[in-house]
Enzyme design. Structure first.
Site, short mmCIF file in Angstrom:
data_model
loop_
_atom_site.label_atom_id
_atom_site.label_comp_id
_atom_site.label_asym_id
_atom_site.label_seq_id
_atom_site.Cartn_x
_atom_site.Cartn_y
_atom_site.Cartn_z
N GLY A 270 -4.61 -2.09 5.16
CA GLY A 270 -3.80 -3.23 4.68
C GLY A 270 -4.47 -4.57 4.89
NE ARG A 271 -6.31 -4.17 10.97
CZ ARG A 271 -5.70 -2.99 11.09
NH1 ARG A 271 -4.59 -2.75 10.43
NH2 ARG A 271 -6.21 -2.03 11.85
CD GLU B 64 -1.64 -4.59 11.49
OE1 GLU B 64 -2.21 -4.33 10.42
OE2 GLU B 64 -0.44 -4.94 11.55
CD GLU C 272 9.34 -5.94 7.11
OE1 GLU C 272 9.03 -4.81 6.62
OE2 GLU C 272 9.13 -6.24 8.30
CG HIS D 52 -2.78 -35.94 15.66
ND1 HIS D 52 -2.91 -37.18 16.23
CD2 HIS D 52 -3.78 -35.84 14.75
CE1 HIS D 52 -3.91 -37.83 15.66
NE2 HIS D 52 -4.46 -37.03 14.77
CE LYS E 104 6.12 -0.34 10.03
NZ LYS E 104 5.20 0.46 9.23
CE LYS F 266 -3.45 2.41 2.76
NZ LYS F 266 -4.39 2.36 3.88
O1 F6P Z 1 2.24 -4.20 9.93
C1 F6P Z 1 1.86 -2.91 9.60
C2 F6P Z 1 1.33 -2.79 8.21
O2 F6P Z 1 1.10 -1.46 7.96
C3 F6P Z 1 0.06 -3.61 7.97
O3 F6P Z 1 -1.08 -3.00 8.42
C4 F6P Z 1 0.13 -3.78 6.50
O4 F6P Z 1 -0.74 -4.79 6.07
C5 F6P Z 1 1.59 -4.11 6.31
O5 F6P Z 1 2.26 -3.29 7.24
C6 F6P Z 1 2.13 -3.90 4.93
O6 F6P Z 1 2.04 -2.57 4.53
P1 F6P Z 1 2.24 -2.14 3.03
O7 F6P Z 1 1.15 -2.77 2.22
O8 F6P Z 1 2.15 -0.66 3.02
O9 F6P Z 1 3.59 -2.61 2.56
#
Ligand code: F6P
Length: 539
Positions: free
Chosen positions: A268-269, A354, A217, A385, A503, A211
């Site tokens: 995001g979620r 979250e 990452e 199990h 972060k 987003k």
């Molecule tokens: O973990 C925080 C967060 O902002 C989530 O809400 C989101 O899904 C994820 O990081 C990834 O964010 P982005 O889509 O901006 O890379």
């Protein structure tokens, strides 16, 4: 059209100050604490009929929960006193119900038919473009268009990974057979490396899903993938990298020219319905992606219109409040009896924790009661199990959520149809037996280690089959359930400030781990962190 922020804030009443909460507290002392499911079924032979509910695509049996008719009545009163319906309506109309970020929350608009929700023209323009692109990728995989593709690698994390990954695995039986789908999320380079070892640059499409297009990452993995692509002789980055993002400029700076956008009002979620669902659309095709949206839309309509007493997402969210705040249960176990739903628990962890893992209300005032439970789980029968021992005989009561499919999601291909059917019957027998055992227990006075206390609650959700439409409905059910408990608790279910501090500190520590960095014994580091850094960076 947006309703003002002030309106949505003032509309909330703190749940523990309502008459319904007091009634629930009294009811818990009088009937809740000692409630016995076995006695409840003996008293009321129609308990299953009166406590099971039909929602679009999902049948929900709540009868094995520690509730009676009065509990549900008081919980419905609580919803009304806390203004859950008004808040729902405000969300659906585009009010800025994400108070702390001053944003609307409109993932429901992503699955609304053209012309029936805010931002419809924008939503459908992106949807049409993204689905046309997905079909083009599928044609390239078929060999019907030039530039044969064999692999799709989704690079994203959190909501930009968990939703697409969960859905692609859930619908694997209808995914394009000529494409492999991989999901790279972890900044641990081993994640990406293991995928790159199996794909060829010329046959691979990377979907960079983020987003913000700033997530460490995802950006790091995307840069490494681009470097690998070029080093392996890959050409035409614009043909092999696409982006799903609300930050089109950043994607362009990366060198991606084909971008599918979305908006700040998609969390995001809650984003698998948006361009973040591109990998899902490539896997299952445009028609089925529209079915996924239609299933979610059907659940949205149910959520928007059913009275609280028969509104399945609301009832589930209210029972969650009953368990968390009156029984004090701290977790909920998700047990999908479906290997295809293997990533559903992980998806729901983000969705619920979250969203509702907050200890202050929307205005910032500290809350004196518990909020989000820990959500966890694994598919059955594997889970049986591993930790079902604890669920049956442990010292904590953990409500369990069974998800059962009437028909198997296995494709009868290599395996004979009779074997698939036979194993599916075994799967169902196991799921039903577990909920039965949790409830019934088994007394064994002479051998206490063989004693099952029983009276342990569970909910069973039944889908006819796992298909795009039913999956869409199931996921929307969970979204609205999380909304409901969050609305009762008065928290902002749509922000995630709790991820920020880690972060920031990570960014400060990273330079200290560079080769040749100054000794990590720095005055501003706590002794434990400094000691660990020395240990990790010692030659
Ligand atoms: O973990 C925080 C967060 O902002 C989530 O809400 C989101 O899904 C994820 O990081 C990834 O964010 P982005 O889509 O901006 O890379």
């Amino acid at each position: 059209m947006p309703i003002s922020l002030a309106n949505t804030l003032s509309a909330s009443t703190r749940c523990d100050r309502t008459a319904a909460w007091a009634a629930l507290a009294g009811h818990f002392e009088a009937h809740g604490r000692a409630f016995d499911l076995r006695e409840a079924f003996a008293r009321d032979p129609r308990r299953f009929e009166t406590m099971s509910f039909d929602a679009p695509e999902v049948f929900a049996d709540l009868s094995k929960n520690l509730v009676d008719a009065a509990t549900l009545r008081f919980l419905a009163d609580l919803a009304r006193e806390c203004g859950v319906e008004a808040r729902r309506d405000a969300m659906l109309a585009g009010a800025r119900v994400n108070d702390t970020e001053g944003r609307a929350v409109l993932h429901t608009a992503l699955r609304a038919p053209r012309g029936s929700a805010p931002f419809s023209d924008d939503v459908h323009a992106v949807l049409d473009a993204m689905l046309a692109f997905a079909e083009g990728v599928r044609a390239r995989a078929d060999g019907a268009a030039p530039g044969r593709l064999r692999h799709v690698v989704n690079i994203g994390i959190g909501g930009s990974d968990l939703g697409p990954q969960m859905a692609v695995r859930a619908l694997a039986d209808v995914a394009h057979p000529g494409l492999s789908f991989d999901f790279v999320a972890n900044v641990d380079g081993a994640d990406l490396a293991s995928v790159l070892a199996r794909v060829a640059p010329a046959a691979t499409l990377f979907v960079v899903a983020s987003k913000t297009f700033t997530t460490q990452e995802t950006m790091t993995n995307a840069e490494t993938a681009r470097a690998w692509f070029l080093a392996q002789g890959g050409t035409r980055i614009e043909e092999h990298f696409v982006a799903a993002t609300s930050n089109v400029e950043a994607a362009a700076r990366f060198g991606i020219t084909r971008t599918f956008g979305f908006w700040d009002w998609v969390g995001g979620r809650y984003s698998l319905w948006s361009a973040i669902g591109l990998t899902i659309a490539i896997a299952i095709g445009a028609g089925r992606f529209r079915e996924l949206l239609a299933g979610a839309r059907a659940m949205d309509e149910h959520f928007a219109s059913a009275p609280v007493e028969r509104n399945v997402p609301m009832l589930l969210g209210l029972v969650d409040v009953w368990y968390r705040n009156f029984h004090g249960f701290a977790s909920r176990c998700i047990a999908p009896y479906s290997q295809a739903l293997q990533r559903l628990p992980a998806f729901l962890q983000q969705l619920e924790m979250e969203s509702n893992g907050k200890r202050v209300d929307r205005s910032g005032a500290a809350l004196p009661f518990a909020t989000s439970p820990v959500v966890w789980g694994e598919p059955g029968t594997n889970a049986q199990h591993a930790y079902f021992q604890m669920l049956h005989q442990g010292s904590d009561v953990v409500p369990v959520e069974f998800i059962l499919l009437k028909r198997s999601s296995a494709t009868a291909g290599a395996v004979a149809p009779e074997a698939v059917a036979r194993q599916h019957r075994m799967l169902l027998a196991n799921g039903l037996a577990q909920s039965q055992a949790l409830m019934q227990g088994r007394a064994s006075a002479s051998e206490p280690h063989r004693d099952f206390p029983g009276n342990r609650p569970s909910t069973t959700l039944v889908l006819d089959a796992l298909a795009p439409r039913s999956l869409g409905a199931l996921l929307a059910l969970y979204e609205h359930r999380v909304f409901t408990s969050g609305a009762i608790w008065g928290i902002d279910s749509f922000d995630q400030w709790g991820v920020e501090l880690g972060k920031t500190l990570g960014a400060q520590l990273l330079p200290l781990l560079q080769p040749g960095a100054a000794d990590a014994t720095r005055a501003d580091l706590d002794p434990s962190t400094a000691g660990l850094m020395r240990r990790l960076s010692a030659e």
